[in-house]
Design a protein around this motif. Structure first.
Motif, short mmCIF file in Angstrom:
data_model
loop_
_atom_site.label_atom_id
_atom_site.label_comp_id
_atom_site.label_asym_id
_atom_site.label_seq_id
_atom_site.Cartn_x
_atom_site.Cartn_y
_atom_site.Cartn_z
N LEU A 12 0.83 -1.20 0.00
CA LEU A 12 0.00 0.00 0.00
C LEU A 12 0.86 1.25 0.00
O LEU A 12 0.57 2.21 -0.69
CB LEU A 12 -0.93 0.01 1.21
CG LEU A 12 -2.08 -0.97 1.16
CD1 LEU A 12 -2.79 -1.02 2.51
CD2 LEU A 12 -3.06 -0.59 0.07
N ALA A 15 2.42 1.66 -3.42
CA ALA A 15 1.41 2.07 -4.38
C ALA A 15 1.13 3.55 -4.26
O ALA A 15 1.06 4.26 -5.25
CB ALA A 15 0.12 1.27 -4.17
N GLY A 42 -4.02 -0.24 -6.52
CA GLY A 42 -2.62 -0.52 -6.81
C GLY A 42 -2.32 -0.82 -8.27
O GLY A 42 -1.26 -1.32 -8.61
N ALA A 45 0.69 1.19 -9.59
CA ALA A 45 1.93 0.62 -9.05
C ALA A 45 2.28 -0.68 -9.76
O ALA A 45 3.45 -0.92 -10.08
CB ALA A 45 1.79 0.39 -7.55
#
Length: 125
Positions: A12, A15, A42, A45
């Motif tokens: 997290l 991301a 995400g 990412a």
């Protein structure tokens, strides 16, 4: 279980570091390599990671710095995550929410690493 929780917290964190709204070391790379990717969950990412061999040297350096910051945060916050959020089911930001709910109770080391990560995010924008 706690290893997965801390890993989820790191994902997290990475991301969010990879998703600056505008500007930053990776903005052009995001626009070029991940233009059609939907935000959230995400996905940006993931796209950046899948294209890491195509990233600019500036973006690669930034991502490496972010990765190191997340490693430091993981180490500094491990006990706090276990203590306050060990029973929280990972996913959908639940661990981060739990940590925010306990922000006043976190260890000094964890608070310091979180503050450093926030500062890094501010510099990206």
């Amino acid at each position: 279980m706690i290893k997965y929780v801390v890993a989820g917290m790191m994902v997290l964190g990475l991301a969010s570091l990879a998703q600056a709204n505008e500007g930053g070391a990776c903005a052009k790379d995001r626009e070029t390599l991940c233009a059609g990717v939907e935000h959230g969950g995400g996905k940006i990412a993931k796209c950046m990671k899948e294209n890491q061999d195509k990233l600019s040297s500036e973006c690669k350096a930034h991502m490496e710095k972010a990765k190191e910051a997340m490693k430091d945060m993981k180490e500094a916050c491990h006990d706090d995550v276990e203590k306050f959020c060990g029973d929280v089911k990972p996913g959908k930001g639940r661990i981060m929410k739990c940590m925010k709910e306990h922000k006043e109770e976190l260890s000094a080391a964890c608070k310091e690493e979180i503050a450093s990560a926030k500062e890094m995010r501010k510099k990206r924008k």
